[in-house]
Design an enzyme around this catalytic site. Sequence first.
Site, PDB file in Angstrom:
ATOM      1  N   GLN A 161       0.843  -1.204   0.000  1.00 14.14           N
ATOM      2  CA  GLN A 161       0.000   0.000   0.000  1.00 14.14           C
ATOM      3  C   GLN A 161       0.873   1.246   0.000  1.00 14.14           C
ATOM      4  O   GLN A 161       1.560   1.521   0.982  1.00 14.14           O
ATOM      5  CB  GLN A 161      -0.890  -0.013   1.248  1.00 14.14           C
ATOM      6  CG  GLN A 161      -1.814   1.189   1.352  1.00 14.14           C
ATOM      7  CD  GLN A 161      -2.519   1.235   2.694  1.00 14.14           C
ATOM      8  OE1 GLN A 161      -1.929   0.878   3.706  1.00 14.14           O
ATOM      9  NE2 GLN A 161      -3.760   1.678   2.708  1.00 14.14           N
ATOM     10  N   GLY A 162       0.843   1.996  -1.088  1.00  8.68           N
ATOM     11  CA  GLY A 162       1.634   3.220  -1.187  1.00  8.68           C
ATOM     12  C   GLY A 162       0.760   4.443  -1.006  1.00  8.68           C
ATOM     13  O   GLY A 162       0.476   5.164  -1.970  1.00  8.68           O
ATOM     14  N   SER A 221       0.947   6.532   2.349  1.00  6.29           N
ATOM     15  CA  SER A 221       1.651   7.518   3.177  1.00  6.29           C
ATOM     16  C   SER A 221       2.903   8.050   2.500  1.00  6.29           C
ATOM     17  O   SER A 221       3.586   7.341   1.759  1.00  6.29           O
ATOM     18  CB  SER A 221       2.062   6.885   4.507  1.00  6.29           C
ATOM     19  OG  SER A 221       0.953   6.342   5.154  1.00  6.29           O
ATOM     20  N   SER A 230       4.469  -1.209   4.018  1.00  5.18           N
ATOM     21  CA  SER A 230       4.690  -2.545   4.585  1.00  5.18           C
ATOM     22  C   SER A 230       5.010  -3.559   3.493  1.00  5.18           C
ATOM     23  O   SER A 230       4.412  -3.540   2.422  1.00  5.18           O
ATOM     24  CB  SER A 230       3.440  -3.018   5.348  1.00  5.18           C
ATOM     25  OG  SER A 230       3.169  -2.141   6.410  1.00  5.18           O
ATOM     26  N   GLU A 270     -10.132  -1.373   5.002  1.00 10.61           N
ATOM     27  CA  GLU A 270      -8.967  -1.529   5.870  1.00 10.61           C
ATOM     28  C   GLU A 270      -9.373  -1.407   7.329  1.00 10.61           C
ATOM     29  O   GLU A 270      -8.973  -2.180   8.182  1.00 10.61           O
ATOM     30  CB  GLU A 270      -7.914  -0.463   5.530  1.00 10.61           C
ATOM     31  CG  GLU A 270      -6.670  -0.573   6.416  1.00 10.61           C
ATOM     32  CD  GLU A 270      -5.559   0.394   6.015  1.00 10.61           C
ATOM     33  OE1 GLU A 270      -5.819   1.334   5.257  1.00 10.61           O
ATOM     34  OE2 GLU A 270      -4.433   0.182   6.476  1.00 10.61           O
TER      35      GLU A 270
HETATM   36  C1  LIG Z   1       3.624  -0.710  11.296  1.00 12.37           C
HETATM   37  C2  LIG Z   1       3.120   0.297  10.336  1.00 12.37           C
HETATM   38  C3  LIG Z   1       2.787  -0.092   9.046  1.00 12.37           C
HETATM   39  C4  LIG Z   1       2.334   0.823   8.114  1.00 12.37           C
HETATM   40  N1  LIG Z   1       2.074   0.394   6.843  1.00 12.37           N
HETATM   41  C5  LIG Z   1       1.706   1.283   5.918  1.00 12.37           C
HETATM   42  C6  LIG Z   1       1.534   0.880   4.561  1.00 12.37           C
HETATM   43  O1  LIG Z   1       1.685  -0.289   4.221  1.00 12.37           O
HETATM   44  N2  LIG Z   1       1.194   1.793   3.641  1.00 12.37           N
HETATM   45  C7  LIG Z   1       1.004   3.099   3.970  1.00 12.37           C
HETATM   46  O2  LIG Z   1       0.666   3.864   3.099  1.00 12.37           O
HETATM   47  N3  LIG Z   1       1.173   3.530   5.236  1.00 12.37           N
HETATM   48  C8  LIG Z   1       1.535   2.653   6.211  1.00 12.37           C
HETATM   49  N4  LIG Z   1       1.719   3.079   7.512  1.00 12.37           N
HETATM   50  C9  LIG Z   1       1.613   4.503   7.789  1.00 12.37           C
HETATM   51  C10 LIG Z   1       0.494   4.906   8.704  1.00 12.37           C
HETATM   52  O3  LIG Z   1      -0.723   4.880   8.024  1.00 12.37           O
HETATM   53  C11 LIG Z   1       0.865   6.295   9.211  1.00 12.37           C
HETATM   54  O4  LIG Z   1       2.013   6.169  10.012  1.00 12.37           O
HETATM   55  C12 LIG Z   1      -0.222   6.914  10.023  1.00 12.37           C
HETATM   56  O5  LIG Z   1      -1.348   7.197   9.225  1.00 12.37           O
HETATM   57  C13 LIG Z   1       0.242   8.195  10.719  1.00 12.37           C
HETATM   58  O6  LIG Z   1       0.865   9.100   9.844  1.00 12.37           O
HETATM   59  P1  LIG Z   1       2.302   9.690  10.184  1.00 12.37           P
HETATM   60  O7  LIG Z   1       3.189   8.560  10.496  1.00 12.37           O
HETATM   61  O8  LIG Z   1       2.679  10.603   9.113  1.00 12.37           O
HETATM   62  O9  LIG Z   1       2.097  10.502  11.518  1.00 12.37           O
HETATM   63  P2  LIG Z   1       1.609  12.068  11.644  1.00 12.37           P
HETATM   64  O10 LIG Z   1       0.472  12.217  10.720  1.00 12.37           O
HETATM   65  O11 LIG Z   1       2.818  12.887  11.403  1.00 12.37           O
HETATM   66  O12 LIG Z   1       1.177  12.097  13.113  1.00 12.37           O
HETATM   67  C14 LIG Z   1       2.021  12.484  14.206  1.00 12.37           C
HETATM   68  C15 LIG Z   1       1.155  12.684  15.444  1.00 12.37           C
HETATM   69  O13 LIG Z   1       0.238  13.749  15.201  1.00 12.37           O
HETATM   70  C16 LIG Z   1      -1.082  13.326  15.416  1.00 12.37           C
HETATM   71  N5  LIG Z   1      -1.966  13.986  14.452  1.00 12.37           N
HETATM   72  C17 LIG Z   1      -1.777  14.167  13.125  1.00 12.37           C
HETATM   73  N6  LIG Z   1      -2.819  14.779  12.578  1.00 12.37           N
HETATM   74  C18 LIG Z   1      -3.701  14.999  13.569  1.00 12.37           C
HETATM   75  C19 LIG Z   1      -4.994  15.587  13.665  1.00 12.37           C
HETATM   76  N7  LIG Z   1      -5.647  16.067  12.601  1.00 12.37           N
HETATM   77  N8  LIG Z   1      -5.576  15.613  14.873  1.00 12.37           N
HETATM   78  C20 LIG Z   1      -4.974  15.113  15.973  1.00 12.37           C
HETATM   79  N9  LIG Z   1      -3.770  14.560  15.959  1.00 12.37           N
HETATM   80  C21 LIG Z   1      -3.154  14.489  14.768  1.00 12.37           C
HETATM   81  C22 LIG Z   1      -1.049  11.827  15.181  1.00 12.37           C
HETATM   82  O14 LIG Z   1      -2.110  11.176  15.869  1.00 12.37           O
HETATM   83  C23 LIG Z   1       0.300  11.466  15.759  1.00 12.37           C
HETATM   84  O15 LIG Z   1       0.160  11.333  17.161  1.00 12.37           O
HETATM   85  C24 LIG Z   1       2.187   2.179   8.469  1.00 12.37           C
HETATM   86  C25 LIG Z   1       2.506   2.580   9.772  1.00 12.37           C
HETATM   87  C26 LIG Z   1       2.967   1.662  10.696  1.00 12.37           C
HETATM   88  C27 LIG Z   1       3.313   2.132  12.074  1.00 12.37           C
END
Ligand SMILES: Cc1cc2nc3c(=O)[nH]c(=O)nc-3n(C[C@H](O)[C@H](O)[C@H](O)COP(=O)(O)OP(=O)(O)OC[C@H]3O[C@@H](n4cnc5c(N)ncnc54)[C@H](O)[C@@H]3O)c2cc1C
Lengths: 387, 286
Positions: free
Chosen positions: A128-129, A131, A163, A249
């Site tokens: 899944q691309g 993020s 992932s 999902e």
């Molecule tokens: C094990 C794992 C597997 C994953 N696999 C995939 C994958 O296969 N494909 C893919 O595309 N993605 C994947 N992800 C990504 C995942 O979907 C993102 O990490 C997640 O959506 C959070 O985005 P971020 O990491 O950019 O955090 P950020 O968006 O930068 O968040 C940082 C902090 O800010 C908070 N925050 C952000 N926006 C808000 C808001 N509007 N209100 C309140 N709080 C907020 C968040 O809750 C968090 O605490 C994976 C993540 C993990 C940990």
Amino acid sequence: MDLTYTEEEEAFRAGLRTWLSRALPQLPPRPDPLDWPGRRAYDTTWQRMLYDAGYAGLHWPEEAGGRGATPTQHLIFLEETERAGAPYVGANFVGLLHAGPTIAAEGTPEQRARWLPPVLRGDEIWCQGFSEPDAGSDLAALRTRAVRDGDDYVVTGSKIWTSHAEVADWCELLVRTEPVSESVPKHRGITWLAMPMDAPGITVRPLRTLAGSTEFAEVFLDEVRVPAAHRVGAENDGWRVTMVTLSFERGTAFVGEVVACRRTLAELAAAAKANGRWDDATVRRQLGSLNAEFTALWRLTQWNVSAAGRGGGVPGVGGSVFKLRYSHARQELYDTAARVLGPDCLDLDRDWTLDRLSSLSYTIAAGTSQIQRNIVAERILGLPKGR
Amino acid sequence: MDFQLAEEQRALKSGMRELLAARFDRDALRAAVDRPAVDRALWRALGEAGFFALRLSEKEGGVGLGLPEAALLFEEAGRALLPGPLVATHLAAREVPGAATGETVVTRVDGPLVAWLDQADLVQGDAVDATPIRSLDPLTPLHRTTGTRTDAPHEAVLLTAAEQLGSAARTTELAVQHARQRAQFGQAVGAFQAVKHLCADMLVRTEVARAAVYAAAVTGDPYEIAGAKLLADEAAVRCARDCLQVHGGMGFTWEADVHLHLKRAWVRSEQWQSAEQAAEALAAAL
Ligand SMILES: Cc1cc2nc3c(=O)[nH]c(=O)nc-3n(C[C@H](O)[C@H](O)[C@H](O)COP(=O)(O)OP(=O)(O)OC[C@H]3O[C@@H](n4cnc5c(N)ncnc54)[C@H](O)[C@@H]3O)c2cc1C
């Protein structure tokens, strides 16, 4: 309110049990959890066994090659496979649980014919691309660009946290086909593409997780050509398609794991009885209240599945309610395990330790708890959008 | 499996809600706060509607329904903050004449406490040494006894959990209503994430408790009932607290209904099965 299963459902369960008892001993030994090529081979072998037995894509519609099973049968499937200790979907996760269902719902007949059978057979796996480094929770802020050139899109940008990208054949990729401007808000101008992972211009750089594994990666895209025929849904209509993907999902992805947690809890109670921690009333009651928790989460699953059964199949936002509570309950389970097991929970060679580490991702992946709360508050409770 | 309300169950629940809206509206609630008493006419109306006789067979003059239906009615009672020894009277419907019809008000010694002693026509259990205490909940007069906590009937535990569920759902609703109406900094306070997330957590707690209570009502399993009580107590208490917080200064007033929900939730948490008892029962099942 009826919690008993019909005769037909019980017959389905019995057949599945019999098959599982014969099939599981034929599986190869479990690979090292850090060995992704090994895990891919193992998970796809299992998928092939399911396919040959007619259990692949149980909940997929029949036109898509699935069994068109009812949500309840799907639930029984998840319950029984977990109970029997069968492998988890693992590397097949994206293909089976959201890319596949999305293509089944939104793809053309040719697209379904091309992509769905190999997913069901375990021949091809997906990643899944979505993020990007600067677009996680704010998914629509993505910047990876796709420019139309003849019959292709030319894609440049980067994805992160993808992932099992290292071992995937296809990627469900979100790209920007129209730059954000005054007339194009960020949710418009997004397109959903199926990208072959062996196309020239793709570089996968594994990222090490806090568990020491490399289960996700950064994916760099340098003028990667993706045929326009690989577009699912219309150009610039990708956000709507994405919502379909996310509802799958978030709606069904964690269901089977509740059963696993109940098993883990029982093992933990046995361990506490064996090492004397059971005599501590605080620990004992904590285990008791986790019992209430996971039982209730299982009942909530049945509630949501029944609602989906009545509502026509696409899981609703009830998935967010479930995910919020489940992800925290799971982390509490392992914190309690640490209290029960003491120093053993510092030993990386114990399953408990690795599972405890991996449970930390549940409140982040597939939408953080904060994002889930926004969804619950805005879409279920109707509170105003705000900042 | 179809774990959703059946059509008749939905109708039963909304019928009860209508009855309470007509016979126990907010004015009646506030009047009861000023002068707590069992409203005999309302009690008989409940009897007529089958509230107490619901689980008696038709041969016994009852309605012939089961624990799930009773749970749905008690959820509505909890939602409306209906006062009185509802659970004890419901439980006594088979053996105490007049209980089923709402003519006789029955209370019961429940461990160290007994509720509504002075108003009841009949007390089950030993209340000889009972002394009145100034009850925290204005809608539940209490006496203390020298008794100790015993194992309560499972039905009592479950129906109390159902009342807690109704209260949790109601305070969630009240908080959301307030958050949509009350403006600060030029917008509805519900647009602020800090408030929004409190509300979301309230809904999650309520829905988890709902699944637990309904399922326990269907299975009648004592362990599941203990789990339902544990989760519903928690949902009722914490949702009321969060509702109070969302109401700001208004939440701390006697005038707002929030404190009535919180106080009753605290009382019910002490009734029939405590959190410790429930957790021990659930541990024993592991
Ligand atoms: C094990 C794992 C597997 C994953 N696999 C995939 C994958 O296969 N494909 C893919 O595309 N993605 C994947 N992800 C990504 C995942 O979907 C993102 O990490 C997640 O959506 C959070 O985005 P971020 O990491 O950019 O955090 P950020 O968006 O930068 O968040 C940082 C902090 O800010 C908070 N925050 C952000 N926006 C808000 C808001 N509007 N209100 C309140 N709080 C907020 C968040 O809750 C968090 O605490 C994976 C993540 C993990 C940990």
